[in-house]
Design a protein around this motif. Structure first.
Motif, PDB file in Angstrom:
ATOM      1  N   UNK A  80     -13.038  44.657  12.103  1.00 40.44           N
ATOM      2  CA  UNK A  80     -13.187  44.764  10.258  1.00 40.44           C
ATOM      3  C   UNK A  80     -12.579  43.506   9.628  1.00 40.44           C
ATOM      4  N   UNK A  81     -11.180  43.708  10.221  1.00 42.95           N
ATOM      5  CA  UNK A  81     -10.081  42.779   9.211  1.00 42.95           C
ATOM      6  C   UNK A  81     -10.728  41.320   9.394  1.00 42.95           C
ATOM      7  N   UNK A  82     -10.941  41.170  10.708  1.00 44.23           N
ATOM      8  CA  UNK A  82     -11.313  39.742  11.030  1.00 44.23           C
ATOM      9  C   UNK A  82     -12.677  39.299  10.396  1.00 44.23           C
ATOM     10  N   UNK A  83     -13.652  40.126  10.203  1.00 41.22           N
ATOM     11  CA  UNK A  83     -14.619  39.881   9.504  1.00 41.22           C
ATOM     12  C   UNK A  83     -14.367  39.805   8.161  1.00 41.22           C
ATOM     13  N   UNK A  84     -13.594  40.450   7.671  1.00 42.65           N
ATOM     14  CA  UNK A  84     -13.013  40.352   6.259  1.00 42.65           C
ATOM     15  C   UNK A  84     -12.517  38.908   5.851  1.00 42.65           C
ATOM     16  N   UNK A  85     -11.317  38.797   6.539  1.00 45.98           N
ATOM     17  CA  UNK A  85     -10.830  37.283   6.201  1.00 45.98           C
ATOM     18  C   UNK A  85     -11.623  36.088   6.630  1.00 45.98           C
ATOM     19  N   UNK A  86     -12.467  36.227   7.624  1.00 48.69           N
ATOM     20  CA  UNK A  86     -13.423  35.049   7.693  1.00 48.69           C
ATOM     21  C   UNK A  86     -14.445  35.037   6.738  1.00 48.69           C
ATOM     22  N   UNK A  87     -14.943  36.326   6.246  1.00 41.87           N
ATOM     23  CA  UNK A  87     -16.094  36.191   5.237  1.00 41.87           C
ATOM     24  C   UNK A  87     -15.472  35.427   4.040  1.00 41.87           C
ATOM     25  N   UNK A  88     -14.618  36.156   3.726  1.00 45.86           N
ATOM     26  CA  UNK A  88     -13.850  35.681   2.407  1.00 45.86           C
ATOM     27  C   UNK A  88     -13.307  34.179   2.316  1.00 45.86           C
ATOM     28  N   UNK A  89     -12.848  33.677   3.420  1.00 44.12           N
ATOM     29  CA  UNK A  89     -12.342  32.310   3.609  1.00 44.12           C
ATOM     30  C   UNK A  89     -13.319  31.323   3.587  1.00 44.12           C
ATOM     31  N   UNK A  90     -14.670  31.715   4.342  1.00 44.74           N
ATOM     32  CA  UNK A  90     -15.700  30.933   4.113  1.00 44.74           C
ATOM     33  C   UNK A  90     -16.433  30.758   2.713  1.00 44.74           C
TER      34      UNK A  90
END
Length: 478
Positions: A84-94
């Motif tokens: 979940x954390x990785x999805x969060x930081x990836x999504x927000x960076x994109x």
């Protein structure tokens, strides 16, 4: 920009000043996504000067349906996970890359910070834990680097845990931009204005161009060396793994040693004990894990009491190459490692050891620091579903094979020893390799250093091949 010099800022590292320095950096700009404990990190940036200089967006998708709508469904319906954390930081960076034009902001250093945590429950049965991470650039348009860590909360109040989380979050963002040249220093700086007994980091991973020369196994080792956590683990692939996940509800068999290098003796101990352990009716092989454990004392040099990092990595490479899960701990006594495992599982536990190690366990002097002495230690060691799988030794003077049945212990602990043996807590490994009994791991290491090729007959074939090809333990190629 700020009127304070870099030196002045470095000497005033309050949480507010860290946020102010970041806010006044006209290029650092990013998003904050915090789930589970409120918006504890970004609150510090709002309170500091010029928050609009750093904060592009902040959100707390506290509702699970909203979280799923933004970041996607989790296959196991879990939210406090590294996935979940990785999805969060990836999504927000994109998202920030999509919404802000690089033509308009050519010098911006974007970041996405996130945490997903569960604080202490109302019954105070579970202390709480969580994941924190930052995805960031230190050069414009640079590929992103990442720092991801897992924490365990130790405070008994949810609001106190939230405060600690917020402070560590600020420390993480600040360290990413101003203290990331040396990850060892960065790890220490995560505890600015925090004490280690409040919040524990038990896993950390670095990734990306800023950390291209970083070996995450060394970073795991650093957590134990600094007393931040008591044990870390890494997988056969060499990646840091979270002990709580790896051990959860598992049957655990552990072999402790220096593994410098793995010898035929170690291999036979492992294979023989594994067979006996898996044959237990209570043990499901599909829910079992075997761990090769090294303590800090195993890793320290006899000459200067320091840890040689290359020597550590040499051993780790050999163990990982043979498909083993490795644990580094600060547990001197065996009962402590059993206590640690018992925090994560109620299943069967097994310790593999030689007769000489068992003799040490029954030495009272190791337990003088405990008010209950050896009885207290043995209560912690054997009250769980634990068995010792005992590998025999050969008496060098008489040639006699020493097992649990003819082992002599001090008269004061003789009855205690007899009690545990008679109750099936100590199981002799009868299918042992007679030739392996003459292998002494320390002598094997000395032979490698001295160029005596006889060592090659005392280690597994893959181990010998790797030592020679990669010049491990400073061995020289022919």
């Amino acid at each position: 920009m700020s009127s304070l010099s870099d030196d002045e800022f470095e000497n005033i590292l309050s949480i507010q000043n860290k946020c102010t320095r970041l806010n006044l950096n006209e290029n650092v700009y990013g998003t904050f996504a915090e789930i589970g404990a409120g918006q504890e990190t970004v609150r510090h940036f709002f309170r500091a000067g010029n928050p609009k200089g750093t904060i592009a967006k902040t959100l707390s998708a506290y509702d699970k349906d909203f979280s799923d709508a933004i970041y996607g469904l989790d296959p196991q319906n879990r939210y406090v996970t590294v996935r979940r954390l990785k999805r969060m930081i990836d999504y927000e960076a994109e998202l920030i890359e999509q919404r802000l034009s690089r033509k308009k902001y050519p010098n911006k250093l974007f970041f996405s910070y996130a945490n997903t945590v569960a604080t202490i429950d109302w019954a105070k049965k579970y202390k709480g834990h969580g994941w924190l991470g930052i995805k960031f650039q230190k050069e414009p348009k640079q590929e992103y680097s990442e720092i991801i860590l897992h924490v365990q909360f130790h405070e008994n109040n949810a609001s106190q845990q939230q405060i600690s989380l917020g402070i560590m979050g600020v420390n993480l963002i600040y360290a990413a931009y101003y203290q990331s040249e040396d990850p060892k220093v960065l790890i220490k700086k995560l505890y600015d204005h925090l004490s280690k007994d409040k919040i524990e980091i038990d896993s950390i991973n670095f990734k990306g161009p800023v950390f291209k020369n970083v070996d995450n196994r060394l970073m795991s080792l650093e957590l134990v060396k600094e007393g931040i956590t008591e044990a870390v683990m890494f997988s056969p692939e060499g990646n840091n793994i979270l002990p709580a996940n790896a051990l959860y509800k598992k049957n655990i068999l552990t072999l402790r040693g220096s593994f410098r290098p793995v010898t035929n003796l170690n291999l036979n101990m492992y294979m023989s004990a594994r067979k006996l352990f898996m044959e237990q009716e209570e043990v499901d092989p599909e829910r079992s894990i075997i761990i090769f454990e090294m303590t800090l004392s195993n890793l320290k040099s006899e000459d200067n009491d320091e840890i040689d990092e290359k020597d550590f990595l040499d051993r780790a490479d050999l163990l990982c190459a043979s498909g083993q899960t490795v644990m580094i701990s600060n547990f001197q006594e065996y009962y402590k490692v059993v206590e640690y495992f018992s925090m994560h599982t109620k299943k069967e536990l097994g310790l593999v050891m030689g007769v000489d190690n068992l003799i040490d366990i029954f030495n009272e002097r190791y337990y003088r620091h405990l008010s209950g002495g050896i009885l207290e230690a043995f209560g912690k060691l054997f009250f769980k579903s634990l068995k010792v799988y005992l590998y025999p030794i050969r008496d060098e003077k008489t040639g006699e094979i020493i097992t649990s049945k003819n082992l002599k212990v001090h008269p004061r602990v003789k009855e205690l020893y007899k009690f545990f043996v008679d109750n099936g807590k100590v199981i002799d490994i009868e299918d042992y390799d007679d030739d392996s009994l003459d292998i002494h791991p320390r002598k094997v290491y000395e032979m490698i250093k001295e160029g005596d090729h006889e060592w090659e007959n005392m280690v597994p074939g893959l181990t010998a091949k790797m030592i020679k090809e990669k010049e491990l333990f400073s061995v020289q190629k022919d």
